[in-house]
Motif scaffolding. Structure first.
Motif, PDB file in Angstrom:
ATOM      1  N   TRP A  67       0.836  -1.290  -0.076  1.00 14.06           N
ATOM      2  CA  TRP A  67       0.051   0.063  -0.159  1.00 14.06           C
ATOM      3  C   TRP A  67       0.749   1.289   0.013  1.00 14.06           C
ATOM      4  CZ3 TRP A  67      -3.471  -1.518   4.898  1.00 14.06           C
ATOM      5  CH2 TRP A  67      -4.362  -2.541   4.289  1.00 14.06           C
ATOM      6  N   PHE A  68       1.911   1.335   0.772  1.00 14.98           N
ATOM      7  CA  PHE A  68       2.587   2.354   1.053  1.00 14.98           C
ATOM      8  C   PHE A  68       3.613   2.599  -0.413  1.00 14.98           C
ATOM      9  CE2 PHE A  68       6.396   5.096   2.528  1.00 14.98           C
ATOM     10  CZ  PHE A  68       5.538   6.305   2.663  1.00 14.98           C
ATOM     11  N   LEU A  69       4.198   1.298  -1.007  1.00 14.07           N
ATOM     12  CA  LEU A  69       4.819   1.567  -2.018  1.00 14.07           C
ATOM     13  C   LEU A  69       4.141   2.096  -3.264  1.00 14.07           C
ATOM     14  CD1 LEU A  69       6.568  -2.035  -1.835  1.00 14.07           C
ATOM     15  CD2 LEU A  69       7.568   0.316  -1.168  1.00 14.07           C
ATOM     16  N   GLU A  70       2.898   1.701  -3.229  1.00  8.56           N
ATOM     17  CA  GLU A  70       1.999   2.582  -4.239  1.00  8.56           C
ATOM     18  C   GLU A  70       1.777   3.899  -3.894  1.00  8.56           C
ATOM     19  OE1 GLU A  70       0.761   1.234  -7.239  1.00  8.56           O
ATOM     20  OE2 GLU A  70      -0.813   2.834  -7.552  1.00  8.56           O
ATOM     21  N   SER A  71       1.398   4.195  -2.629  1.00  7.99           N
ATOM     22  CA  SER A  71       0.949   5.520  -2.370  1.00  7.99           C
ATOM     23  C   SER A  71       2.025   6.433  -2.523  1.00  7.99           C
ATOM     24  CB  SER A  71       0.595   5.440  -0.909  1.00  7.99           C
ATOM     25  OG  SER A  71      -0.223   6.720  -0.239  1.00  7.99           O
ATOM     26  N   LYS A  72       3.287   6.027  -2.280  1.00 10.00           N
ATOM     27  CA  LYS A  72       4.149   7.110  -2.362  1.00 10.00           C
ATOM     28  C   LYS A  72       4.903   7.410  -3.683  1.00 10.00           C
ATOM     29  CE  LYS A  72       8.567   4.398  -1.883  1.00 10.00           C
ATOM     30  NZ  LYS A  72       9.690   4.195  -1.145  1.00 10.00           N
ATOM     31  N   LYS A  73       4.506   6.550  -4.797  1.00 10.05           N
ATOM     32  CA  LYS A  73       4.811   6.781  -6.217  1.00 10.05           C
ATOM     33  C   LYS A  73       4.318   8.216  -6.703  1.00 10.05           C
ATOM     34  CE  LYS A  73       4.205   2.230  -8.259  1.00 10.05           C
ATOM     35  NZ  LYS A  73       3.046   1.406  -8.556  1.00 10.05           N
ATOM     36  N   ASP A  74       3.282   8.669  -6.663  1.00  6.27           N
ATOM     37  CA  ASP A  74       3.044  10.060  -7.026  1.00  6.27           C
ATOM     38  C   ASP A  74       1.916  10.664  -6.409  1.00  6.27           C
ATOM     39  OD1 ASP A  74       0.612   8.757  -8.188  1.00  6.27           O
ATOM     40  OD2 ASP A  74       2.191   7.908  -9.912  1.00  6.27           O
TER      41      ASP A  74
ATOM     42  N   ASN B 177      -2.018   8.105  -7.543  1.00  8.06           N
ATOM     43  CA  ASN B 177      -2.185   6.713  -7.655  1.00  8.06           C
ATOM     44  C   ASN B 177      -3.427   6.289  -6.912  1.00  8.06           C
ATOM     45  OD1 ASN B 177      -1.252   5.776  -4.807  1.00  8.06           O
ATOM     46  ND2 ASN B 177       0.347   7.119  -5.582  1.00  8.06           N
ATOM     47  N   GLU B 178      -3.794   4.974  -7.031  1.00 10.33           N
ATOM     48  CA  GLU B 178      -4.851   4.630  -6.547  1.00 10.33           C
ATOM     49  C   GLU B 178      -4.946   4.618  -4.942  1.00 10.33           C
ATOM     50  OE1 GLU B 178      -6.006   0.424  -7.192  1.00 10.33           O
ATOM     51  OE2 GLU B 178      -6.271   0.806  -9.174  1.00 10.33           O
ATOM     52  N   LYS B 179      -3.717   4.534  -4.548  1.00 14.63           N
ATOM     53  CA  LYS B 179      -3.515   4.281  -2.867  1.00 14.63           C
ATOM     54  C   LYS B 179      -3.137   5.870  -2.224  1.00 14.63           C
ATOM     55  CE  LYS B 179      -4.181  -0.129  -1.749  1.00 14.63           C
ATOM     56  NZ  LYS B 179      -5.477  -0.235  -2.679  1.00 14.63           N
ATOM     57  N   LYS B 180      -3.288   6.810  -3.134  1.00 18.01           N
ATOM     58  CA  LYS B 180      -2.876   8.324  -2.635  1.00 18.01           C
ATOM     59  C   LYS B 180      -3.294   8.791  -1.658  1.00 18.01           C
ATOM     60  CE  LYS B 180      -6.233  11.231  -5.424  1.00 18.01           C
ATOM     61  NZ  LYS B 180      -7.092  10.414  -5.243  1.00 18.01           N
ATOM     62  N   ASP B 181      -4.443   8.313  -1.032  1.00 13.60           N
ATOM     63  CA  ASP B 181      -4.932   8.794   0.059  1.00 13.60           C
ATOM     64  C   ASP B 181      -4.953   7.665   1.292  1.00 13.60           C
ATOM     65  OD1 ASP B 181      -5.322  11.232  -1.019  1.00 13.60           O
ATOM     66  OD2 ASP B 181      -7.397  10.549  -1.561  1.00 13.60           O
ATOM     67  N   TRP B 182      -4.135   7.015   1.143  1.00 12.03           N
ATOM     68  CA  TRP B 182      -4.217   5.812   2.360  1.00 12.03           C
ATOM     69  C   TRP B 182      -3.228   6.158   3.368  1.00 12.03           C
ATOM     70  CZ3 TRP B 182      -5.963   0.326   2.148  1.00 12.03           C
ATOM     71  CH2 TRP B 182      -7.077   0.029   1.210  1.00 12.03           C
ATOM     72  N   TYR B 183      -2.194   6.936   3.185  1.00 13.47           N
ATOM     73  CA  TYR B 183      -1.621   7.651   4.416  1.00 13.47           C
ATOM     74  C   TYR B 183      -1.611   9.197   4.393  1.00 13.47           C
ATOM     75  CZ  TYR B 183       0.488   2.838   3.879  1.00 13.47           C
ATOM     76  OH  TYR B 183       0.568   1.486   4.034  1.00 13.47           O
ATOM     77  N   VAL B 184      -0.811   9.468   5.394  1.00 15.90           N
ATOM     78  CA  VAL B 184      -1.159  11.125   5.589  1.00 15.90           C
ATOM     79  C   VAL B 184      -0.012  11.754   4.959  1.00 15.90           C
ATOM     80  CG1 VAL B 184      -1.447  12.691   7.462  1.00 15.90           C
ATOM     81  CG2 VAL B 184      -2.151  10.443   8.130  1.00 15.90           C
ATOM     82  N   TRP B 185      -0.490  12.469   3.768  1.00 15.29           N
ATOM     83  CA  TRP B 185       0.511  12.961   2.972  1.00 15.29           C
ATOM     84  C   TRP B 185       0.258  14.485   3.260  1.00 15.29           C
ATOM     85  CZ3 TRP B 185       4.520  10.674   0.894  1.00 15.29           C
ATOM     86  CH2 TRP B 185       4.413   9.451   0.686  1.00 15.29           C
ATOM     87  N   ARG B 186       1.215  15.468   3.132  1.00 16.83           N
ATOM     88  CA  ARG B 186       0.904  16.844   3.124  1.00 16.83           C
ATOM     89  C   ARG B 186       2.100  17.546   2.535  1.00 16.83           C
ATOM     90  NH1 ARG B 186      -3.329  19.480   4.757  1.00 16.83           N
ATOM     91  NH2 ARG B 186      -2.738  21.583   6.225  1.00 16.83           N
ATOM     92  N   ASP B 187       1.795  18.682   2.007  1.00 17.00           N
ATOM     93  CA  ASP B 187       2.943  19.546   1.588  1.00 17.00           C
ATOM     94  C   ASP B 187       3.760  20.146   2.586  1.00 17.00           C
ATOM     95  OD1 ASP B 187       1.986  19.090  -1.191  1.00 17.00           O
ATOM     96  OD2 ASP B 187       0.626  20.747  -1.182  1.00 17.00           O
ATOM     97  N   GLY B 188       4.975  20.607   2.510  1.00 16.09           N
ATOM     98  CA  GLY B 188       5.730  20.880   3.090  1.00 16.09           C
ATOM     99  C   GLY B 188       5.671  22.474   3.024  1.00 16.09           C
ATOM    100  N   ARG B 189       6.302  23.132   4.153  1.00 14.33           N
ATOM    101  CA  ARG B 189       6.313  24.606   4.130  1.00 14.33           C
ATOM    102  C   ARG B 189       7.348  25.221   3.630  1.00 14.33           C
ATOM    103  NH1 ARG B 189       6.503  26.362   9.404  1.00 14.33           N
ATOM    104  NH2 ARG B 189       7.365  24.350   9.809  1.00 14.33           N
ATOM    105  N   GLY B 190       7.637  26.498   3.741  1.00 12.08           N
ATOM    106  CA  GLY B 190       8.888  27.127   3.233  1.00 12.08           C
ATOM    107  C   GLY B 190       8.732  27.447   1.769  1.00 12.08           C
ATOM    108  N   LYS B 191       9.747  28.312   1.100  1.00 15.14           N
ATOM    109  CA  LYS B 191       9.906  28.347  -0.492  1.00 15.14           C
ATOM    110  C   LYS B 191      10.308  27.225  -0.955  1.00 15.14           C
ATOM    111  CE  LYS B 191      11.431  32.992  -1.165  1.00 15.14           C
ATOM    112  NZ  LYS B 191      12.707  33.839  -0.925  1.00 15.14           N
ATOM    113  N   SER B 192      11.142  26.145  -0.356  1.00 13.28           N
ATOM    114  CA  SER B 192      11.322  25.228  -1.124  1.00 13.28           C
ATOM    115  C   SER B 192      10.395  23.940  -0.749  1.00 13.28           C
ATOM    116  CB  SER B 192      12.632  24.588  -0.421  1.00 13.28           C
ATOM    117  OG  SER B 192      12.359  24.343   0.884  1.00 13.28           O
ATOM    118  N   GLY B 193       9.551  24.461   0.151  1.00 15.29           N
ATOM    119  CA  GLY B 193       8.279  23.356   0.478  1.00 15.29           C
ATOM    120  C   GLY B 193       8.953  22.167   1.197  1.00 15.29           C
TER     121      GLY B 193
END
Ligand code: GLC
Length: 545
Positions: free
Chosen positions: A112-119, A122-138
Motif C-alpha cells: 500500500w505504501f509503495l503504491e501511495s508514495k509513487k505520485d 495513484n490508487e492508494k494516494k490517500d491511504w497515508y497521511v500526506w501533506r505539502d511542506g512549508r517554506g519556499k522550497s516546500g
C-alpha cells in the motif's frame, strides 16, 4: 457480579514475544510451533490467555511492529496451519489467544505504501497521511508534530514530493484513518482473525489513529522524558495527535464488531497515558475497549505509599463497570526484577500485588522465572530505538529494548539456554548473563520464582474474591505497609504487603487464616491477635467465618 463476570476479568494473561520464546526449527528465531511445544508448560503455570506479539510478514525493522501483510504468517514463524493448530490446541487447554494488531501504521515496505508514495495521483494516494511542506522550497515539515520517539513526525518523500506522517519510526508511515477505504481494509483484517477464532486483540499505540484534520500545531510542554503519568514528552503536548474523538469512535466501532462474535472476544488497548487519559478508550457505558493497560505500576518506585496512590487513583477513575488492567513488564520496558536491583523478595512482593488487585494482570514471558534484563553488547543490539539520537542525545542506554527481549531461558545450555532444539544454534539475540535462572532448574526447586508464580496463580484461582471481588484499600496502610481487602459474597480476604526491610506486626481483631505468603515454605496457619510480616513479605489472609 459472579454470573456476569467475564473471562477476561478473571484471566491471567501471559505475553509471548514469538521471536524469543522457543525455536522449534533451529533457525535461532522463535516460532509458532515453539509455542505449541510449550503449551503444557503454560498450562502448568496456570495462565488463561496468551497475547502473542506480531508474527505477520515484516522486514523486522521494528521487530514485527512494521507489517507488510496483516493477514498472513511470516514464514520465519511458520504457516497459517501452524497458527490454526496453536489456536486449536490452546483452546483445548482452556487458553485464549489474543493477537497484536497494529492499526496505526504499516511498514514502509507494505505494498500500500509503495503504491501511495509513487505520485500524488495513484490508487492508494490517500491511504497515508500526506501533506505539502512549508517554506519556499516546500521542504520544511508541514507543522511542529513530533514523533513519539522524538524528532519531526514528518518525513520527506522525494518520489511524491510531499511529507508523510509517522507517529512512530520513519519506516512506519501512519495510515490515513480519515479514508473510509482504510477503515474497511483494517476492519476486514480484524474480521479475518475473528473468523479464525482468535479471542481478541491487543491494540498497538491505539491513541494515535487520528490527527487533527486542520493539522494544528501541538502546544509546547516543559517535559522532555516520557513518563507513565502523562503523554507529554520531548517538550510537546500531543493535543492534536493523540486520543482524538475520532479515535475513540473507532474503539466503539471495534467493540461493536467484536461483540457480534460468540464466544465473547476482548480488546485491550496500548496507550501511554494516566488512567484519566485512557478512560475515554473504554467508551461510554462500556461501549469501547474492554481494557486498556494502566502502565502506572511499571513506573512506580518501590514504595507502599506510591502503589497505594495508584490503586486509589485507579479505583476512583475506573470504578465499576470499568475494569483496570495492570502490567509490570513488556517488550518495551526493562525487566521488573532488574528494576528492583535483582532483589527477588521485592519482585515477589510486586507479583503478589499484580495478581491480587482488582484488574486483569499481564505477565511478560520470563517474568515467572525471574529473568533479568540482559546486557546486550552494542554490536549485537537490534532495536532501532537503541540507535536513536534526539537532538544529539543517544537514547539507547535508557530506552533500548533488546535487553528485555532475549531468548526465554529453558535450561542452562551455554549458547542458547535451551531456546533452540540444538544446543549449538546461535539465537537472534544473545541470551542473558545469568543462565542459572531457567525453567528446568526452577521446576524442581520448591523455593524458585517459578514455583512461587504457580502457587500464587493457583491461590488466585481458588478465590473469586481475588479475581473479581471489590477492592478497598485499608486505612491501616502506611509508608511501610500496603493493606487492602478483596471481598466477594462471603469471601473476605486481606492482602498485607510489607515494603520495608523491617519486621512488621499488625494487630487483628478477628481470627484470620493465612492462606498464602511470599515466603512459600511458611506453613498455612490460623492467626489470632497479631500478624507478623517479615521484611518484604506479602501475605494473604482469609477472614474466618
Ligand atoms: C508499541 C509497541 C512497540 C512498537 C511501537 C510501534 O508501543 O509495543 O514495540 O515499537 O508500538 O508499533
Amino acid at each position: 457480579m459472579a454470573n456476569q463476570a467475564k473471562w477476561w476479568q478473571k484471566a491471567v494473561f501471559y505475553q509471548i514475544y514469538p521471536r524469543s520464546f522457543s525455536d522449534s526449527t533451529n533457525t535461532g528465531v522463535g516460532d509458532l510451533r515453539g509455542i505449541i511445544n510449550k503449551l503444557d508448560y503454560l498450562k502448568e503455570l496456570g495462565i488463561d490467555g496468551i497475547w502473542i506479539s506480531p508474527f505477520f510478514p515484516s522486514p523486522q525493522e521494528d521487530c514485527g511492529y512494521d507489517i507488510t501483510d496483516f493477514g498472513s504468517v511470516n514464514p520465519e514463524y511458520g504457516t497459517m496451519k501452524d497458527f490454526e493448530e496453536l489456536l486449536k490446541k490452546s483452546h483445548k487447554n482452556d487458553i485464549k489467544i489474543i493477537l497484536d494488531i497494529i492499526l496505526n501504521h504499516t511498514s514502509a515496505q507494505h505494498p500500500w505504501f509503495l503504491e501511495s508514495k509513487k505520485d500524488q495521483t495513484n490508487e492508494k494516494k490517500d491511504w497515508y497521511v500526506w501533506r505539502d511542506g512549508r517554506g519556499k522550497s516546500g521542504k520544511k515539515p508541514p507543522n511542529n508534530w513530533n514523533s513519539m520517539i522524538g524528532g519531526s513526525a514528518w518525513e520527506w518523500c522525494e518520489e511524491r514530493k510531499q511529507f508523510y506522517l509517522h507517529q512512530f519510526l520513519t519506516f512506519q508511515p501512519d495510515l490515513n484513518w480519515r479514508n473510509p477505504d482504510v477503515q474497511i481494509a483494517m476492519f476486514n483484517y480484524i474480521r479475518f482473525w475473528l473468523d479464525k477464532g482468535v479471542d481478541g486483540f491487543r491494540l498497538d499505540i491505539i491513541q494515535t489513529l487520528f490527527e487533527d484534520k486542520h493539522f494544528k500545531n501541538n502546544p509546547k510542554s516543559w517535559r522532555f522524558f516520557p513518563s507513565h503519568n502523562t503523554n507529554e514528552a520531548l517538550f510537546q503536548k500531543p493535543k492534536y495527535t493523540q486520543f482524538l474523538p475520532e479515535t475513540i469512535e473507532v474503539c466503539r466501532k471495534l467493540r461493536e464488531l467484536v461483540s457480534s462474535y460468540s464466544p465473547e472476544r476482548m480488546l485491550v488497548g496500548e496507550a501511554a497515558g494516566n488512567p484519566q487519559m485512557i478512560k475515554p478508550l473504554y467508551g461510554k457505558n462500556g461501549d469501547g475497549l474492554h481494557l486498556s493497560f494502566n502502565f502506572k505500576f511499571a513506573g512506580q518506585p518501590f514504595s507502599a505509599r506510591k502503589f497505594r496512590r495508584v490503586l486509589e487513583e485507579t479505583q476512583e477513575i475506573l470504578p465499576e463497570p470499568y475494569w483496570p488492567c495492570y502490567v509490570f513488564s513488556n517488550h518495551d520496558s526493562n525487566r521488573l526484577i532488574s528494576r528492583q536491583k535483582q532483589n527477588i523478595e521485592k519482585a515477589k512482593l510486586l507479583a503478589i500485588l499484580l495478581l491480587t488487585v482488582r484488574g486483569t494482570p499481564f505477565i511478560y514471558y520470563g517474568e515467572e522465572i525471574g529473568m533479568l534484563q540482559a546486557k546486550v553488547p552494542k554490536e549485537k543490539q537490534l532495536d532501532p530505538i537503541s540507535k536513536i539520537k534526539i537532538w544529539g542525545i543517544p537514547l539507547g542506554a535508557r530506552y533500548g529494548r533488546d535487553g528485555c527481549r532475549t531468548p526465554m531461558q529453558w535450561d542452562d545450555s551455554p549458547i542458547n539456554a535451551g531456546f533452540s532444539k540444538k544446543s549449538k544454534i546461535v539465537p537472534w539475540l544473545p541470551i542473558g548473563q545469568n543462565k542459572s535462572i531457567n525453567v528446568k532448574s526452577e521446576l524442581s526447586d520448591e523455593k524458585s520464582m517459578l514455583t512461587y508464580f504457580k502457587k500464587l496463580i493457583k491461590v488466585r484461582k481458588q478465590y473469586e474474591a481475588l479475581q473479581i471481588g471489590q477492592l478497598d484499600v485499608s486505612e491501616d496502610s502506611n509508608s511501610d505497609l500496603l493493606i487492602y481487602k478483596r471481598t466477594f459474597q462471603k469471601q473476605q480476604l486481606t492482602i498485607l504487603l510489607n515494603f520495608s526491610s523491617k519486621i512488621q506486626n499488625i494487630a487483628t481483631i478477628n481470627k484470620v487464616k493465612q492462606i498464602f505468603s511470599t515466603k512459600l515454605f511458611k506453613e498455612q496457619k490460623d492467626v489470632s491477635d497479631e500478624i507478623t510480616l517479615e521484611p518484604f513479605e506479602g501475605i494473604i489472609v482469609e477472614q474466618m467465618k
